[in-house]
Write a protein that holds these residues in place. Structure first.
Motif, PDB file in Angstrom:
ATOM      1  N   SER A 283      35.900  35.282  44.723  1.00 51.02           N
ATOM      2  CA  SER A 283      35.414  36.559  45.255  1.00 51.02           C
ATOM      3  C   SER A 283      36.129  37.750  44.624  1.00 51.02           C
ATOM      4  O   SER A 283      35.604  38.867  44.632  1.00 51.02           O
ATOM      5  CB  SER A 283      35.588  36.603  46.774  1.00 51.02           C
ATOM      6  OG  SER A 283      36.959  36.488  47.122  1.00 51.02           O
ATOM      7  N   SER A 284      37.296  37.549  44.073  1.00 46.71           N
ATOM      8  CA  SER A 284      38.045  38.644  43.460  1.00 46.71           C
ATOM      9  C   SER A 284      37.653  38.869  41.997  1.00 46.71           C
ATOM     10  O   SER A 284      38.174  39.779  41.359  1.00 46.71           O
ATOM     11  CB  SER A 284      39.547  38.361  43.547  1.00 46.71           C
ATOM     12  OG  SER A 284      39.869  37.159  42.885  1.00 46.71           O
ATOM     13  N   TYR A 285      36.732  38.079  41.507  1.00 44.95           N
ATOM     14  CA  TYR A 285      36.338  38.209  40.098  1.00 44.95           C
ATOM     15  C   TYR A 285      35.451  39.436  39.914  1.00 44.95           C
ATOM     16  O   TYR A 285      34.501  39.665  40.666  1.00 44.95           O
ATOM     17  CB  TYR A 285      35.593  36.950  39.642  1.00 44.95           C
ATOM     18  CG  TYR A 285      35.180  36.973  38.183  1.00 44.95           C
ATOM     19  CD1 TYR A 285      36.101  36.710  37.183  1.00 44.95           C
ATOM     20  CD2 TYR A 285      33.866  37.278  37.817  1.00 44.95           C
ATOM     21  CE1 TYR A 285      35.728  36.719  35.847  1.00 44.95           C
ATOM     22  CE2 TYR A 285      33.487  37.284  36.493  1.00 44.95           C
ATOM     23  CZ  TYR A 285      34.425  37.011  35.511  1.00 44.95           C
ATOM     24  OH  TYR A 285      34.059  37.029  34.186  1.00 44.95           O
ATOM     25  N   ASP A 286      35.754  40.235  38.906  1.00 39.64           N
ATOM     26  CA  ASP A 286      34.988  41.448  38.606  1.00 39.64           C
ATOM     27  C   ASP A 286      34.346  41.268  37.236  1.00 39.64           C
ATOM     28  O   ASP A 286      35.037  41.249  36.214  1.00 39.64           O
ATOM     29  CB  ASP A 286      35.911  42.666  38.626  1.00 39.64           C
ATOM     30  CG  ASP A 286      35.152  43.974  38.447  1.00 39.64           C
ATOM     31  OD1 ASP A 286      33.912  43.937  38.257  1.00 39.64           O
ATOM     32  OD2 ASP A 286      35.805  45.036  38.469  1.00 39.64           O
ATOM     33  N   ASP A 287      33.021  41.156  37.210  1.00 41.29           N
ATOM     34  CA  ASP A 287      32.335  40.905  35.937  1.00 41.29           C
ATOM     35  C   ASP A 287      32.272  42.143  35.050  1.00 41.29           C
ATOM     36  O   ASP A 287      31.816  42.061  33.907  1.00 41.29           O
ATOM     37  CB  ASP A 287      30.923  40.361  36.176  1.00 41.29           C
ATOM     38  CG  ASP A 287      30.073  41.276  37.052  1.00 41.29           C
ATOM     39  OD1 ASP A 287      30.532  42.392  37.379  1.00 41.29           O
ATOM     40  OD2 ASP A 287      28.948  40.881  37.410  1.00 41.29           O
ATOM     41  N   THR A 288      32.729  43.288  35.554  1.00 42.13           N
ATOM     42  CA  THR A 288      32.771  44.486  34.704  1.00 42.13           C
ATOM     43  C   THR A 288      34.037  44.522  33.850  1.00 42.13           C
ATOM     44  O   THR A 288      34.135  45.352  32.945  1.00 42.13           O
ATOM     45  CB  THR A 288      32.711  45.760  35.563  1.00 42.13           C
ATOM     46  OG1 THR A 288      33.856  45.818  36.428  1.00 42.13           O
ATOM     47  CG2 THR A 288      31.432  45.786  36.396  1.00 42.13           C
ATOM     48  N   GLU A 289      34.980  43.646  34.168  1.00 42.70           N
ATOM     49  CA  GLU A 289      36.189  43.557  33.358  1.00 42.70           C
ATOM     50  C   GLU A 289      35.874  42.870  32.028  1.00 42.70           C
ATOM     51  O   GLU A 289      34.821  42.263  31.858  1.00 42.70           O
ATOM     52  CB  GLU A 289      37.276  42.774  34.102  1.00 42.70           C
ATOM     53  CG  GLU A 289      37.715  43.414  35.417  1.00 42.70           C
ATOM     54  CD  GLU A 289      38.534  44.670  35.191  1.00 42.70           C
ATOM     55  OE1 GLU A 289      39.071  44.839  34.075  1.00 42.70           O
ATOM     56  OE2 GLU A 289      38.653  45.471  36.138  1.00 42.70           O
ATOM     57  N   ASP A 296      31.843  34.726  32.952  1.00 45.48           N
ATOM     58  CA  ASP A 296      30.771  35.314  33.756  1.00 45.48           C
ATOM     59  C   ASP A 296      29.753  34.255  34.154  1.00 45.48           C
ATOM     60  O   ASP A 296      29.311  34.198  35.316  1.00 45.48           O
ATOM     61  CB  ASP A 296      30.070  36.436  32.971  1.00 45.48           C
ATOM     62  CG  ASP A 296      30.981  37.611  32.696  1.00 45.48           C
ATOM     63  OD1 ASP A 296      31.965  37.805  33.456  1.00 45.48           O
ATOM     64  OD2 ASP A 296      30.738  38.346  31.719  1.00 45.48           O
TER      65      ASP A 296
END
Length: 319
Positions: A283-289, A296
């Motif tokens: 849940s802490s994964y940010d695909d904008t990084e 992804d």
């Protein structure tokens, strides 16, 4: 620095018996207050007697062969008189440390390159000056390790081996020198130490992790991307002692997607950061990084699996 004890003794006598403002014939008139230096009174009397004895003596008593001047003889007599009064040091000269004791710490680090060469010759290939698959297997047997043991990877890392199933002579010799060992028992001991240290030292583990990617490449054909099947094996191997919670799901995803044929270096390197960042919760994964696209796809796949499980549980609940 640079002065012996007698030099300081002569200087002390000179300070007591002479003054830069008096002549030699006035030395008998010098008096030192006894109340200030009571411990030096016998010494002054001895010096005074030495001076008087010298003045009363005949000049014929001076050795012709030595031809000492009156001043030199006076200084010699005063020095002898004072040295008799100076107490000997209370300490004795320490005995020299035996050679075996003084070199005790360095003996453990003294490595024999001859022994390392003999050890290499014991496992090297008969046709090539390198330890190949068969020799490595024999080496592992003597080390009481399986060829796919984590410690074998650690050994390859310490030897800085350029590829799997091959230890060159220079890699073997320089590696064992760096490990400070020249025997099978020594290698076993060092591998145990290093393995324990890797559990505590994250920087050392990161260096091992980066080495593992290079180690898995086939440099003979100029390979730059690690085949997925090899990557899966090496990921399981390098995380033997500190497996991240996400590892099993990540490797299962790779196995279920045969179209993923290789793992580039940046993906391999970033996976370690990926594990540290997300922990066991995606849940802490940010695909904008700036993550590799393969991450992804993996997170999207995992989220779909979770949603499907939720829907199935809802259907069962309604039933």
């Amino acid at each position: 620095m640079g002065h012996c004890l007698s030099c300081f003794q002569n200087q002390a006598n000179a300070d007591i018996t002479t003054s830069p403002h008096r002549k030699k014939d006035e030395m008998t008139e010098i008096a030192v207050p006894v109340s200030v230096y009571p411990q030096e009174e016998p010494l002054l009397h001895d010096n005074q007697n030495s001076i008087n004895n010298y003045r009363n003596s005949s000049s014929s008593q001076i050795s012709v062969s030595g031809e000492q001047s009156p001043g030199e003889l006076l200084n010699s007599q005063k020095s002898n008189s004072v040295s008799d009064k100076i107490p000997k040091p209370f300490y004795q000269k320490l005995p020299s440390i035996p050679r075996t004791m003084s070199s005790l710490g360095s003996n453990d680090c003294r490595i024999s390159e001859t022994k390392i060469n003999q050890l290499f010759d014991q496992y090297k290939d008969s046709l090539e000056d390198a330890i190949l698959a068969e020799g490595i297997e024999n080496l592992c047997n003597d080390l009481q390790l399986n060829p796919d043991d984590f410690k074998v990877l650690v050994l390859a890392w310490k030897l800085n081996a350029s590829q799997m199933c091959r230890f060159t002579k220079s890699e073997f010799i320089l590696g064992l020198k760096g490990m400070k060992t020249d025997s099978i028992k020594g290698i076993q001991h060092k591998l145990n130490e290093i393995t324990s240290e890797l559990k505590r030292d994250t920087e050392q583990f990161k260096d091992l992790y980066r080495f593992t990617f290079k180690f898995g490449l086939d440099v003979s054909i100029g390979q730059r991307i690690l085949p997925t099947d090899i990557a899966i094996v090496l990921w399981r191997l390098v995380f033997t002692s500190n497996e991240p919670p996400i590892l099993d799901r990540w490797l299962l995803y790779l196995e279920k997607n045969p179209h993923i044929r290789g793992i580039p270096k940046d993906t391999w390197y970033m996976f370690l950061n990926f594990c540290e960042f997300i922990g066991d919760d995606l849940s802490s994964y940010d695909d904008t990084e700036a993550w590799p696209s393969l991450f992804d796809d993996f997170v999207e796949y995992e989220n779909d699996q979770v949603n499907q499980n939720i829907k199935k549980s809802d259907i069962k609940t309604q039933d």
